[in-house]
Scaffold this motif. Structure first.
Motif, PDB file in Angstrom:
ATOM      1  N   MET A   1       2.356  73.902-114.974  1.00 18.07           N
ATOM      2  CA  MET A   1       3.752  73.780-114.554  1.00 18.07           C
ATOM      3  C   MET A   1       4.423  75.150-114.484  1.00 18.07           C
ATOM      4  N   SER A   2       4.146  76.001-115.461  1.00 18.79           N
ATOM      5  CA  SER A   2       4.731  77.341-115.465  1.00 18.79           C
ATOM      6  C   SER A   2       4.243  78.159-114.275  1.00 18.79           C
ATOM      7  N   LEU A   3       2.957  78.036-113.957  1.00 16.63           N
ATOM      8  CA  LEU A   3       2.409  78.775-112.820  1.00 16.63           C
ATOM      9  C   LEU A   3       2.996  78.283-111.506  1.00 16.63           C
ATOM     10  N   VAL A   4       3.164  76.966-111.370  1.00 13.28           N
ATOM     11  CA  VAL A   4       3.770  76.419-110.149  1.00 13.28           C
ATOM     12  C   VAL A   4       5.196  76.934-109.996  1.00 13.28           C
ATOM     13  N   THR A   5       5.966  76.922-111.091  1.00 15.92           N
ATOM     14  CA  THR A   5       7.334  77.438-111.047  1.00 15.92           C
ATOM     15  C   THR A   5       7.354  78.906-110.658  1.00 15.92           C
ATOM     16  N   LEU A   6       6.436  79.682-111.216  1.00 17.03           N
ATOM     17  CA  LEU A   6       6.386  81.109-110.920  1.00 17.03           C
ATOM     18  C   LEU A   6       6.028  81.355-109.463  1.00 17.03           C
ATOM     19  N   VAL A   7       5.084  80.597-108.926  1.00 10.79           N
ATOM     20  CA  VAL A   7       4.695  80.759-107.518  1.00 10.79           C
ATOM     21  C   VAL A   7       5.859  80.415-106.593  1.00 10.79           C
ATOM     22  N   VAL A   8       6.576  79.340-106.912  1.00 15.83           N
ATOM     23  CA  VAL A   8       7.714  78.938-106.078  1.00 15.83           C
ATOM     24  C   VAL A   8       8.791  80.025-106.073  1.00 15.83           C
ATOM     25  N   ILE A   9       9.064  80.609-107.237  1.00  9.84           N
ATOM     26  CA  ILE A   9      10.106  81.629-107.330  1.00  9.84           C
ATOM     27  C   ILE A   9       9.662  82.928-106.664  1.00  9.84           C
ATOM     28  N   LEU A  10       8.445  83.376-106.932  1.00  6.21           N
ATOM     29  CA  LEU A  10       7.969  84.635-106.353  1.00  6.21           C
ATOM     30  C   LEU A  10       7.785  84.530-104.843  1.00  6.21           C
ATOM     31  N   GLY A  11       7.406  83.342-104.369  1.00  6.12           N
ATOM     32  CA  GLY A  11       7.215  83.166-102.937  1.00  6.12           C
ATOM     33  C   GLY A  11       8.456  82.745-102.183  1.00  6.12           C
ATOM     34  N   ASP A  12       9.592  82.632-102.888  1.00  3.44           N
ATOM     35  CA  ASP A  12      10.848  82.183-102.271  1.00  3.44           C
ATOM     36  C   ASP A  12      10.661  80.846-101.550  1.00  3.44           C
ATOM     37  N   PHE A  13       9.976  79.924-102.236  1.00  2.00           N
ATOM     38  CA  PHE A  13       9.726  78.604-101.658  1.00  2.00           C
ATOM     39  C   PHE A  13      10.737  77.563-102.132  1.00  2.00           C
ATOM     40  N   ALA A  14      11.777  77.987-102.826  1.00  2.00           N
ATOM     41  CA  ALA A  14      12.719  77.031-103.412  1.00  2.00           C
ATOM     42  C   ALA A  14      13.355  76.145-102.349  1.00  2.00           C
ATOM     43  N   GLY A  15      13.632  76.715-101.194  1.00  2.00           N
ATOM     44  CA  GLY A  15      14.274  75.925-100.137  1.00  2.00           C
ATOM     45  C   GLY A  15      13.339  74.935 -99.473  1.00  2.00           C
ATOM     46  N   ARG A  16      12.030  75.057 -99.705  1.00  2.00           N
ATOM     47  CA  ARG A  16      11.059  74.160 -99.079  1.00  2.00           C
ATOM     48  C   ARG A  16      10.619  73.027-100.000  1.00  2.00           C
ATOM     49  N   CYS A  17      11.142  72.992-101.225  1.00  2.00           N
ATOM     50  CA  CYS A  17      10.749  71.932-102.157  1.00  2.00           C
ATOM     51  C   CYS A  17      11.279  70.587-101.676  1.00  2.00           C
ATOM     52  N   PHE A  18      10.509  69.527-101.933  1.00  2.00           N
ATOM     53  CA  PHE A  18      10.928  68.184-101.523  1.00  2.00           C
ATOM     54  C   PHE A  18      12.077  67.671-102.378  1.00  2.00           C
ATOM     55  N   LEU A  19      12.327  68.335-103.525  1.00  2.00           N
ATOM     56  CA  LEU A  19      13.474  68.019-104.381  1.00  2.00           C
ATOM     57  C   LEU A  19      14.354  69.261-104.486  1.00  2.00           C
ATOM     58  N   PRO A  20      15.651  69.095-104.759  1.00  2.00           N
ATOM     59  CA  PRO A  20      16.483  70.275-105.038  1.00  2.00           C
ATOM     60  C   PRO A  20      15.862  71.093-106.166  1.00  2.00           C
ATOM     61  N   PHE A  21      15.858  72.405-105.998  1.00  2.00           N
ATOM     62  CA  PHE A  21      15.115  73.263-106.922  1.00  2.00           C
ATOM     63  C   PHE A  21      15.634  73.158-108.355  1.00  2.00           C
ATOM     64  N   ASP A  22      16.955  72.980-108.542  1.00  2.00           N
ATOM     65  CA  ASP A  22      17.483  72.878-109.897  1.00  2.00           C
ATOM     66  C   ASP A  22      16.995  71.610-110.589  1.00  2.00           C
ATOM     67  N   ARG A  23      16.867  70.504-109.820  1.00  2.00           N
ATOM     68  CA  ARG A  23      16.314  69.280-110.405  1.00  2.00           C
ATOM     69  C   ARG A  23      14.822  69.418-110.671  1.00  2.00           C
ATOM     70  N   PHE A  24      14.166  70.157-109.809  1.00  2.00           N
ATOM     71  CA  PHE A  24      12.742  70.438-109.978  1.00  2.00           C
ATOM     72  C   PHE A  24      12.497  71.172-111.298  1.00  2.00           C
TER      73      PHE A  24
END
Length: 303
Positions: free
Chosen positions: A208-231
């Motif tokens: 879970m920590s690695l997935v969160t880190l990849v999303v943040i480093l890759g600026d993928f927050a806007g592409r998540c199927f859920l709002p990033f804060d809820r994620f």
């Protein structure tokens, strides 16, 4: 495209100097440890923790060297990664993992060496590396929030602390398994169940920590199927429950050590206590992070 190099005054900046120190001290550390004699007792825990420390030093040396080179030639803008989040993550995680290596190496490895000159020199170099990463963390933390990114904020630092806890659990669990196997032969059913459950819990949290880190480093927050804060809130909630369970298991192991007739070695007792301490710190990090996430969700719902 022409190569742009830093100006002369940038080579005397604090961030340039501390990264240079990180690269030099990290190289010296793993070079000294690589020259040490291999362990003679295959049942000893020395190889497991030596590999753990070597991985830390080599990984962060390589990553810091790449960051340093890209900063000098100013090519970091061409990389599809959030540079400000990458640098602060490397600095903070490098400091935390460097601290772990600086503690584990003298504790588990130096006692198993005949000659102490090179092991002690490696331990000193490791401490210098930890101090260098800590200095870079302080320098980056003094920057404005926009410059240091999300990972430089309090919730971001908590997520780095969570990843540090999960990474430290891996060698600790392996050490406990090896110690129990040496002391008891084949571990009992209760011990085997505890070990398997602990390994699964820590693996899920690290993932879970690695997935969160990849999303943040890759600026993928806007592409998540859920709002990033809820994620993030969902991951924090899962982490709290999993580490609560893991911490209960750790305290159960400590109580089992006090049972009459227990044949646990002093080394295994130390490992279980260390596992409990790290699990408790990581649980606290997840709990505070969950509080931040809930506060953010409430603020946005009232806005």
């Amino acid at each position: 495209m022409p190569v742009i190099v830093l100006e002369a005054r940038d080579f005397s900046s604090p961030i340039f100097l501390v990264r240079t120190l990180e690269v030099i001290s990290g190289c010296i550390t793993f070079s000294l440890v690589a020259s040490l004699e291999p362990p003679k007792d295959p049942s000893d825990l020395h190889p497991t923790f030596r590999i753990f420390c070597m991985f830390i030093w080599c990984f962060f040396f390589t990553l810091t060297l790449l960051i340093h080179i890209l900063s000098i030639i100013q090519f970091h803008s061409l990389i599809p990664i959030s540079w400000k989040n990458l640098t602060v993550t490397t600095a903070v995680l490098g400091a935390l993992m460097g601290l772990s290596a600086s503690v584990v190496f003298p504790w588990m490895v130096i006692d198993h060496q005949g000659s102490l000159q090179r092991p002690v020199a490696a331990a000193v170099a490791s401490c210098i590396t930890f101090l260098a990463y800590s200095s870079e963390t302080c320098i980056l933390r003094t920057q404005a929030q926009e410059q240091r990114g999300y990972m430089g904020s309090n919730p971001g630092l908590l997520k780095i602390l969570q990843l540090w806890g999960g990474c430290n659990m891996i060698p600790l669990v392996l050490g406990v398994v090896q110690s129990q196997w040496s002391a008891l032969g084949t571990p009992s059913g209760v011990l085997s169940w505890q070990l398997w459950v602990s390994a699964v819990l820590y693996s899920v949290c690290v993932l879970m920590s690695l997935v969160t880190l990849v999303v943040i480093l890759g600026d993928f927050a806007g592409r998540c199927f859920l709002p990033f804060d809820r994620f993030l809130a969902g991951f924090s909630l899962i982490g709290v429950f999993l580490y609560m369970f893991a911490t209960v298991i750790c305290f159960t192991k400590i109580l089992q050590l006090k049972e009459p007739g227990n044949r646990a070695s002093a080394q295994m007792t130390e490992l279980i206590i260390m596992e409990t301490v790290v699990a408790s710190i990581t649980l606290l990090a997840y709990t505070v992070d969950l509080a931040f996430s809930i506060k953010l969700l409430c603020d946005r719902s009232h806005a």
